[in-house]
Design a protein around this motif. Structure first.
Motif: not given
Length: 378
Positions: A127, A154, A182-183, A352-353
């Motif tokens: 990520l 993300k 969300r992040m 998807e990050g």
């Protein structure tokens, strides 16, 4: 296999747009300068490495005068012997981990594998958190963070460089309000080393750092980076112990013994060395494993150029305690093509990050030789 030549060149790539680094108040940056090194062998394998953008002409001198005479004719695979040569050269010159990058690039190319796989291959994607560079007001941060969300990120890192804590907290509050859950939000105060700058830096006391950490906890911030001076070990350890938010740092520390000091004194929850600034790549792995034994995380600092990014990425993917990876990217002034202009195929964050491992051998990437030739100064 023997080293037959080492060539270093100074490269300066102009930016498409001027940058204003939040950690250098008042700065206007128009180009990125670095030293590029190539290590040649009698097997026809060439390793590549690059210095951080903070280090340029002094690296060129050090490579040619303090390293090259001692590595010519040597086995490039003997990295543990050569790191001692680099330690000595660092003492008399400057940080020369670009040579270590080039040697490990040769190791991977000789084996036909990317380095993270040779080192254990714990994961092949990670990520990424977006790391913009520009100072912004809360309203501007709201707009920019929407761009990151649309791109799939993300997590994002915010830079807090206002004189008043209230102004700093307003930025985080605005972003948290905009993104909800969300992040993940990371925060960087850049207090470890106050770089020379046209305008003064805000300076955090222990009291301000403690207050900010507790307020950021309420906003569910993942970590607070560099809240105090690099060698304020007592203050960093105390802050780490007295707060629940992760305290992170280490990009300016090095070599490896400084991270031993940090761990011995209970400093930081997350260690953040950098393969261009802190130590050699394999020593970076050793730092990660020291942190692992202390139940701490390892998230390398990465804010330089394309080769620095992939060097840190190869290390990050090979260890078990690295949950995120810093991805230098500012949509307005420092896009992917600019940040990674020196390599042929820039690494991009997916929808998807995640940032995926390059699958080429060694560092896994090839230089953009046309661009390098165009902007080589000497």
């Amino acid at each position: 296999m023997k080293i037959t030549d080492i060539q270093a060149s100074l490269v300066e790539i102009p930016l498409a747009k001027e940058q204003r680094f939040a950690w250098v108040p008042g700065s206007v940056v128009k180009s990125v300068k670095f030293t590029l090194v190539k290590v040649f062998t009698d097997a026809g394998i060439t390793g590549i490495g690059a210095s951080h953008v903070c280090f340029g002409e002094e690296v060129l001198y050090s490579v040619h005068n303090l390293v090259k005479p001692y590595l010519l004719g040597k086995d490039p695979l003997a990295t543990e012997r050569h790191i001692e040569t680099l330690y000595s050269a660092n003492y008399f010159g400057t940080r020369l981990w670009l040579v270590d990058q080039a040697l490990w690039d040769i190791v991977g190319k000789a084996a036909g594998q990317p380095l993270y796989k040779l080192w254990g291959g714990f994961q092949d994607k990670i990520l990424a958190y977006g790391a913009p560079s520009e100072p912004r007001a809360p309203k501007e941060h709201r707009e920019v963070v929407q761009h990151y969300l649309e791109k799939g990120y993300k997590a994002i890192k915010l830079r807090l460089h206002n004189e008043s804590p209230k102004e700093d907290l307003a930025i985080v509050e605005a972003v948290r309000d905009e993104v909800g859950d969300r992040m993940e939000i990371m925060v960087d105060a850049n207090q470890a080393l106050l770089l020379n700058s046209p305008k003064p830096h805000p300076v955090w006391s222990y009291e301000r750092a403690l207050m900010m950490a507790r307020e950021l906890e309420k906003l569910n911030v993942y970590y607070l980076e560099e809240p105090l001076y690099i060698y304020n070990f007592k203050g960093i350890a105390r802050l780490t112990q007295e707060t629940d938010i992760y305290i992170a740092g280490g990009e300016w520390n090095g070599p490896i013994h400084e991270f031993k000091w940090l761990l011995d004194q209970g400093c930081y929850d997350i260690l953040q060395p950098d393969a261009m600034q802190s130590d050699g790549m394999f020593r970076m792995r050793q730092i990660a494993h020291m942190a692992y034994l202390d139940n701490k995380l390892f998230i390398p600092h990465t804010w330089g150029n394309g080769l620095g990014l992939v060097a840190n990425l190869q290390v990050a993917l090979s260890v078990p305690n690295c949950p995120f990876f810093e991805y230098p990217y500012d949509p307005e002034t420092f896009g992917v093509e600019m940040n990674q202009a020196m390599i042929q195929e820039p690494l991009r964050v997916d929808a998807e990050g995640y940032l995926h491992a390059p699958q080429g051998p060694g560092l896994g990437v090839e230089l953009n030789e046309d661009l390098i030739r165009r902007y080589t100064l000497r």
